[in-house]
Design an enzyme around this catalytic site. Structure first.
Site, short mmCIF file in Angstrom:
data_model
loop_
_atom_site.label_atom_id
_atom_site.label_comp_id
_atom_site.label_asym_id
_atom_site.label_seq_id
_atom_site.Cartn_x
_atom_site.Cartn_y
_atom_site.Cartn_z
CE1 TYR A 1 -9.36 0.19 7.87
CE2 TYR A 1 -9.84 0.94 10.11
CZ TYR A 1 -8.95 0.79 9.06
OH TYR A 1 -7.66 1.21 9.20
CE LYS B 1 -6.05 -2.20 9.66
NZ LYS B 1 -4.88 -2.26 8.73
N GLY C 1 0.83 -1.21 0.00
CA GLY C 1 0.00 0.00 0.00
C GLY C 1 0.85 1.24 0.00
N GLY C 2 2.02 1.13 -0.65
CA GLY C 2 3.06 2.15 -0.54
C GLY C 2 2.73 3.51 -1.11
NE ARG C 3 2.75 6.48 -5.44
CZ ARG C 3 3.35 7.65 -5.25
NH1 ARG C 3 4.29 7.77 -4.31
NH2 ARG C 3 3.03 8.71 -5.97
N GLY C 4 -0.24 4.95 -0.38
CA GLY C 4 -1.25 5.50 0.51
C GLY C 4 -0.72 6.71 1.29
CG PHE C 5 -2.26 10.02 4.62
CD1 PHE C 5 -1.44 11.12 4.45
CD2 PHE C 5 -2.87 9.83 5.85
CE1 PHE C 5 -1.21 12.01 5.50
CE2 PHE C 5 -2.66 10.71 6.89
CZ PHE C 5 -1.81 11.79 6.72
#
Length: 376
Positions: A172, A176, A27-31
């Protein structure tokens, strides 16, 4: 003499290159992940494999000329297209990697159990399996404070001894929590060491909170009695918590103490949630705000109507808009949620590196700069 000196320099460069290890960020392009990738590159200790869903990486405003762009050009960073739901892609992405930072997750604004189970729970199982197959040494998993929240009871200064609730407020939180259990259970199997980081409400450059407040203009909405306290955390402090966890697991004593555990990470500055949003609003330049308090007896029926409309769109038209105002979201906005970081401080050596106020100013300044250049 010159050739010898040049040869020595090249040899030193090769030795430095050999000392630098590879890590992967899902998810390296997430916030938050973008900030984590940048911190890992700045440290000089890591080559970073950035993994995400897109076929190719698309750099945002300033990234091409910045740290990430430079790292991609000189090989300190590479992009690998990988879906956490695809084990084969993960195995390819994790090959030769020492540490995996698993940040990928489904969009929390979409309360779709099937989606969240596939990405958050089954996806995390795939990440664990790929780590074991690739002989990854450490897995640092980005969890959430939501894993201990039932949406009914407020939480004040709770620590990690608080058990998971019997019932979760949304898909979610439920998935999680399931993912976190898998990660903690995997600790010590096939020499894999694991740790879970539970960030509080994250804010910082690139978040969605500040643009949302900006759209509200001079109107400051408050739901309920406006007395609920919350824990916020500046994004660089979340990144710091992840790096602290990895450094702790890399030592024999730290692995014994922290392997298979979860840690709350906050700014250690709990405050009234609405006061924090008001401060952000003021920092955006809206000095004379109109406060509008909406009682729960009014907002709850509206939220149920919004959720009904969402379900109609989803099940009959396949359209899945973000759930901005739902009964679940109201619970997150009106109940106390503060957490103790004592265990993280004692066992990971964590303490915030950016204060709440400094982080607030940095985040707003970054947003205004991008907004003024039409880059946000």
């Amino acid at each position: 003499m010159g050739s010898l000196h040049d040869g020595g320099s090249n040899n030193g460069g090769r030795q430095e290159e050999a000392r630098r290890r590879w890590c992967a960020v899902t998810g390296g392009r997430g916030f938050m992940a973008r900030h984590l990738v940048a911190a890992l590159l700045r440290s000089g200790e890591w080559h970073v494999r950035v993994t995400d869903l897109a076929a190719d990486i698309v750099l945002g405003p300033g990234e091409n000329e910045g740290l990430l762009g430079d790292a991609l050009r000189d090989g300190r960073a590479v992009y690998a297209s990988a879906d956490v739901c695809n084990l084969d892609q993960l195995i390819k992405a994790f090959e030769g990697v020492d540490v995996v930072f698993h940040t990928a997750a489904a969009d929390s604004s979409k309360n779709n159990l099937q989606l969240h189970y596939k990405v958050n729970t089954e996806g995390t199982k795939n990440v664990i399996d790929a780590c074991m197959i690739c002989k990854v040494k450490r897995l640092i998993h980005t969890s959430s404070i939501a894993v201990v929240f039932d949406g009914v009871h407020g939480l004040l200064n709770v620590n990690e001894s608080l058990p998971y609730p019997d019932k979760f407020p949304d898909a979610y939180a439920q998935t999680k929590a399931e993912a976190e259990k898998l990660v903690m259970k995997a600790n010590g199997i096939n020499d894999l060491l694991t740790c879970c980081i539970r960030p509080a409400s994250i804010f910082g450059p690139g978040d969605i909170v500040i643009p949302t407040l900006d759209q509200c203009g001079k109107t400051h909405f408050i739901f309920g009695d406006g007395k609920n306290r919350d824990d916020f955390v500046y994004v660089e402090n979340v990144v710091h918590g992840h790096i602290c966890a990895d450094k702790t697991l890399s030592t024999m004593e730290g692995a014994k103490t922290s392997g298979g555990k979860a840690y709350f990470i906050t700014n250690m500055e709990p405050m009234n949630m609405w006061d924090f949003l008001y401060m952000l609003h003021e920092e955006l330049g809206y000095k004379r705000l109109f406060k509008i308090r909406i009682p729960l007896v009014v907002i709850k029926p509206v939220s149920y109507l919004v959720e009904w409309a969402y379900n109609v769109l989803l099940h009959h038209y396949g359209f899945c808009p973000p759930q901005v105002l739902t009964p679940t979201r109201i619970k997150y906005l009106t109940l106390h949620r503060t957490f103790s970081c004592n265990r993280a401080a004692e066992e990971l050596g964590y303490k915030p590196i950016v204060t709440l106020m400094d982080g607030l100013k940095i985040a707003v300044k970054s947003y205004i700069r991008l907004r003024n250049t039409n880059s946000y």
